[in-house]
Write a protein that holds these residues in place. Sequence first.
Motif, PDB file in Angstrom:
ATOM      1  N   MET A 175      32.045  65.407 -16.615  1.00  0.00           N
ATOM      2  CA  MET A 175      31.725  65.387 -15.193  1.00  0.00           C
ATOM      3  C   MET A 175      32.936  65.200 -14.277  1.00  0.00           C
ATOM      4  O   MET A 175      32.945  65.735 -13.163  1.00  0.00           O
ATOM      5  N   PRO A 176      33.999  64.490 -14.676  1.00  0.00           N
ATOM      6  CA  PRO A 176      35.167  64.417 -13.785  1.00  0.00           C
ATOM      7  C   PRO A 176      35.782  65.777 -13.470  1.00  0.00           C
ATOM      8  O   PRO A 176      36.480  65.923 -12.466  1.00  0.00           O
ATOM      9  N   TRP A 177      35.513  66.777 -14.314  1.00  0.00           N
ATOM     10  CA  TRP A 177      36.058  68.123 -14.113  1.00  0.00           C
ATOM     11  C   TRP A 177      34.963  69.122 -13.738  1.00  0.00           C
ATOM     12  O   TRP A 177      35.162  70.334 -13.862  1.00  0.00           O
ATOM     13  N   ALA A 178      33.828  68.641 -13.282  1.00  0.00           N
ATOM     14  CA  ALA A 178      32.675  69.518 -13.034  1.00  0.00           C
ATOM     15  C   ALA A 178      33.021  70.673 -12.107  1.00  0.00           C
ATOM     16  O   ALA A 178      32.526  71.794 -12.285  1.00  0.00           O
ATOM     17  N   GLY A 179      33.885  70.430 -11.136  1.00  0.00           N
ATOM     18  CA  GLY A 179      34.235  71.487 -10.192  1.00  0.00           C
ATOM     19  C   GLY A 179      35.068  72.598 -10.777  1.00  0.00           C
ATOM     20  O   GLY A 179      35.193  73.671 -10.173  1.00  0.00           O
ATOM     21  N   ARG A 180      35.624  72.383 -11.979  1.00  0.00           N
ATOM     22  CA  ARG A 180      36.438  73.403 -12.635  1.00  0.00           C
ATOM     23  C   ARG A 180      35.701  74.081 -13.790  1.00  0.00           C
ATOM     24  O   ARG A 180      36.270  74.942 -14.463  1.00  0.00           O
ATOM     25  N   ILE A 181      34.444  73.703 -14.025  1.00  0.00           N
ATOM     26  CA  ILE A 181      33.670  74.243 -15.148  1.00  0.00           C
ATOM     27  C   ILE A 181      32.606  75.189 -14.610  1.00  0.00           C
ATOM     28  O   ILE A 181      31.814  74.813 -13.752  1.00  0.00           O
ATOM     29  N   ILE A 182      32.588  76.423 -15.107  1.00  0.00           N
ATOM     30  CA  ILE A 182      31.662  77.417 -14.558  1.00  0.00           C
ATOM     31  C   ILE A 182      30.326  77.451 -15.279  1.00  0.00           C
ATOM     32  O   ILE A 182      29.356  78.027 -14.765  1.00  0.00           O
ATOM     33  N   GLY A 183      30.238  76.856 -16.471  1.00  0.00           N
ATOM     34  CA  GLY A 183      28.969  76.932 -17.189  1.00  0.00           C
ATOM     35  C   GLY A 183      28.981  76.102 -18.457  1.00  0.00           C
ATOM     36  O   GLY A 183      30.020  75.634 -18.917  1.00  0.00           O
ATOM     37  N   LEU A 204      42.550  67.629 -23.586  1.00  0.00           N
ATOM     38  CA  LEU A 204      41.932  68.946 -23.731  1.00  0.00           C
ATOM     39  C   LEU A 204      41.817  69.640 -22.382  1.00  0.00           C
ATOM     40  O   LEU A 204      42.301  70.765 -22.195  1.00  0.00           O
ATOM     41  N   MET A 205      41.194  68.968 -21.427  1.00  0.00           N
ATOM     42  CA  MET A 205      40.946  69.592 -20.129  1.00  0.00           C
ATOM     43  C   MET A 205      42.253  69.838 -19.378  1.00  0.00           C
ATOM     44  O   MET A 205      42.430  70.887 -18.737  1.00  0.00           O
ATOM     45  N   GLY A 206      43.179  68.897 -19.467  1.00  0.00           N
ATOM     46  CA  GLY A 206      44.442  69.065 -18.755  1.00  0.00           C
ATOM     47  C   GLY A 206      45.218  70.268 -19.235  1.00  0.00           C
ATOM     48  O   GLY A 206      45.729  71.061 -18.426  1.00  0.00           O
ATOM     49  N   GLY A 207      45.312  70.447 -20.549  1.00  0.00           N
ATOM     50  CA  GLY A 207      46.054  71.571 -21.084  1.00  0.00           C
ATOM     51  C   GLY A 207      45.417  72.904 -20.772  1.00  0.00           C
ATOM     52  O   GLY A 207      46.092  73.858 -20.353  1.00  0.00           O
ATOM     53  N   VAL A 208      44.102  73.004 -20.952  1.00  0.00           N
ATOM     54  CA  VAL A 208      43.399  74.263 -20.709  1.00  0.00           C
ATOM     55  C   VAL A 208      43.466  74.642 -19.228  1.00  0.00           C
ATOM     56  O   VAL A 208      43.787  75.789 -18.876  1.00  0.00           O
TER      57      VAL A 208
END
Length: 342
Positions: free
Chosen positions: A157-165, A115-119
């Motif tokens: 949390m592994p993608w926390a730096g790419r999530i704005i909210g 999910l996260m990789g594709g988006v």
Amino acid sequence: MQTVEAFIRGLPKADLHMHIEGSIEPQLMLDLAHRHGMRLRWDTAEALRSAYAFPNLKSFLDLYFEGCKVLQTEQDFYDVTRAYLRRAHADGVVRAEMFIGPQSFTERGVPMESLMGGVLQAMDDARRDQGTSSGLMISVHRHRTEADAMAVLDQIMPWAGRIIGIGMGGAEVGNPPSNFAGFFQAARDRGFRITVHAGEEGPASYVREALELLRVDRIDHGNACLDDLDLVRELAARRTPLTVCPLSNLRLQVVTDLAQHPLKAMMAHGLHVTVNSDDPPYFDGYVTENLVACQSALDLSVPEIVRLVRNGLEAAWVTREERQILLTRLDDYLAGRTEAQA
């Protein structure tokens, strides 16, 4: 002379309330189903689109979650996100802030990495190829438990730096924001901004809970706040942005006529309202169509349209420097229009 609709289409604008899994155009949904050997209830895009008649939010969510089943692989998530961002760019969107609700997918065994990789790859490609600025928000379902939401928080949390909210959506009635006070405190403690769907079909008290108990940074929808004038004054004083979705409200029978939509009243009360698309194919309108329809139905003036668009850019979750760049693009567009008229 440029028409009002052409002027609106050309405005550099933000779309701050849009669900990725709700942006699957009918033909893409059928194509993704075919990719995975799935058989949907509809054989053509026209037949599927004809099913987009919803008496209420629940009826929409039933079809919405059925559509989620075609998203299974990283490529699927890439394709739907990239398709929306291409359309948004054509629509004049310079900043898109998109929700996705992982629980619809992880419960079926879809890895969070897919999910996260594709988006995220689609977002990166959109910035590189067309200059579209975008941000990703993770949404949890309010009909599930707070423990379920906490599990999502740990998983992302592994993608926390790419999530704005972090946000929350789903069927509102009977599922107040207060049920998730601990979750949103935990999200804030981890550095995330907070937004909550409230006051769409739920009461003004849900908006107040989101504002005072959860201490949100934005409110998604928020229409019902007008039933509590003290709350309205508080929202106006705080300049809490409200991401209003007029065509969504119309299609889900929150209002039965767009001319009766509270958008203009919300503006009159000094609320920081923005106009957004929500789930554009289901509601027959991307952000430009929402603005055009409201301009006609509510007799909005050009300065009122510009105010709504400026509100969106001001409410975007970007750095101060990027916000200034976005606002300068709007000012340059307006200056060019003035020069052309002269």
